[in-house]
Scaffold this active site. Structure first.
Site, short mmCIF file in Angstrom:
data_model
loop_
_atom_site.label_atom_id
_atom_site.label_comp_id
_atom_site.label_asym_id
_atom_site.label_seq_id
_atom_site.Cartn_x
_atom_site.Cartn_y
_atom_site.Cartn_z
N SER A 1 0.85 -1.20 0.00
CA SER A 1 0.00 0.00 0.00
C SER A 1 0.88 1.24 0.00
CB SER A 1 -0.86 0.00 1.28
OG SER A 1 -1.40 1.28 1.53
N TYR B 1 -3.26 -0.05 10.02
CA TYR B 1 -3.12 -0.46 8.61
C TYR B 1 -1.71 -0.12 8.12
CZ TYR B 1 -4.56 -0.90 3.66
OH TYR B 1 -4.68 -1.28 2.34
C1 GCO Z 1 -7.16 5.18 3.79
C2 GCO Z 1 -7.25 4.13 2.71
C3 GCO Z 1 -5.85 3.75 2.20
C4 GCO Z 1 -6.04 2.99 0.90
C5 GCO Z 1 -4.80 2.41 0.30
C6 GCO Z 1 -3.79 3.41 -0.10
O1 GCO Z 1 -7.91 5.08 4.76
O2 GCO Z 1 -6.36 6.12 3.61
O3 GCO Z 1 -7.92 2.97 3.19
O4 GCO Z 1 -5.19 3.00 3.19
O5 GCO Z 1 -6.92 1.93 1.12
O6 GCO Z 1 -4.24 1.45 1.16
O7 GCO Z 1 -2.66 2.71 -0.56
#
Ligand code: GCO
Length: 258
Positions: free
Chosen positions: A149, A162
């Site tokens: 990501s 994340y």
């Molecule tokens: C957020 C998004 C991002 C995208 C993606 C970007 O909340 O900013 O979910 O995390 O999903 O991963 O690369």
């Protein structure tokens, strides 16, 4: 021996397992691999969603298999991949795509949500890749593609769990390549920018966030999931036989701009 460019990207007769592929980016990636000749095994936890996805791909004329299992359940992973290799074929291409997002500023994120994000986005790619790699090592070849990501490189408010998981997945990709490249495997990542998916729909529906993405991205727009397929096919094919431990960002230039 030189190979024609079209052959370089041909995935005919290779079995590809794409985790989390009943919808979203995973489904588009699986369809792209099928269109490049791969034999596709879809994965997800929801059997009816897998059936819908299989039907859609079969409607394009592809023979599709599906394996319903939770990628965080080690026993289920082992049993499912054994079954895939027995019934479909050896997994020559693994795309670790399954992922979850739990937004919240770190001081309010509860530990159960933290653990879930780490389990799905980081531990599960390890569990699935470890088993596939044991077989790939024996065959002296294999392709593992981890869907990283933008958040493998930078953070954004409220996506701490994340970002931590995707940063870890970038380093796990490098660690896998260090341990396994010598056996003839190639392990790389693809790092999507902002693409319109179920996960990001709430963000895209927010006019302020939508304006921010378009202003922050040099391409001035969100990505279309189809625009991820080329990077995945490249890393799944013989065209990337000397590429290892890399993350290919498909982000409209966002990581190149302040
Ligand atoms: C957020 C998004 C991002 C995208 C993606 C970007 O909340 O900013 O979910 O995390 O999903 O991963 O690369």
């Amino acid at each position: 021996m030189s190979v024609s460019p079209s052959r370089l990207f041909d995935l005919s007769d290779r079995t590809a397992l794409v985790t989390g592929s009943s919808r979203g980016l995973g489904f588009v990636i699986a369809r792209g691999l099928a269109r490049s000749g791969a034999r596709i095994v879809l994965n997800g936890r929801d059997v009816s969603a897998l059936e819908r996805a299989s039907t859609e791909l079969e409607g394009e004329g592809f023979r599709v298999w599906s394996a319903a299992f939770d990628v965080t359940d080690e026993a289920a992973v082992d049993e499912s991949i054994d079954r895939i290799e027995r019934d479909v074929g050896v997994v020559e291409i693994l795309v670790n795509n399954a992922g979850v997002q739990e937004r919240g500023s770190l001081e309010v994120v509860d530990s159960q949500k933290w653990r879930r994000v780490i389990e799905v986005n980081l531990t599960a790619p390890f569990l699935v890749a470890r088993l596939c790699a044991r077989r790939m090592i024996g065959r002296g070849r294999g392709k593992i593609i981890n869907i990283c990501s933008l958040m493998s490189e930078i953070g954004r408010r409220t996506v701490g769990p994340y970002a931590a998981s995707k940063g870890g997945l970038k380093m796990l990709t490098r660690a896998m390549s260090v341990d396994w490249a010598g056996y003839g495997l190639q392990i790389n990542g693809v790092g999507p920018g902002y693409f319109l998916t179920d996960m990001t729909r709430p963000l895209a529906d927010d006019p302020e966030f939508d304006r921010w993405v378009k202003a922050r991205t040099p391409a001035g727009r969100w990505g279309d999931p189809e625009e991820l397929v080329g990077a995945v096919v490249f890393l799944a094919s013989d065209a990337s036989s000397y590429v290892n431990g890399q993350v290919l960002y498909v982000d409209g230039g966002m990581l190149s701009a302040l």
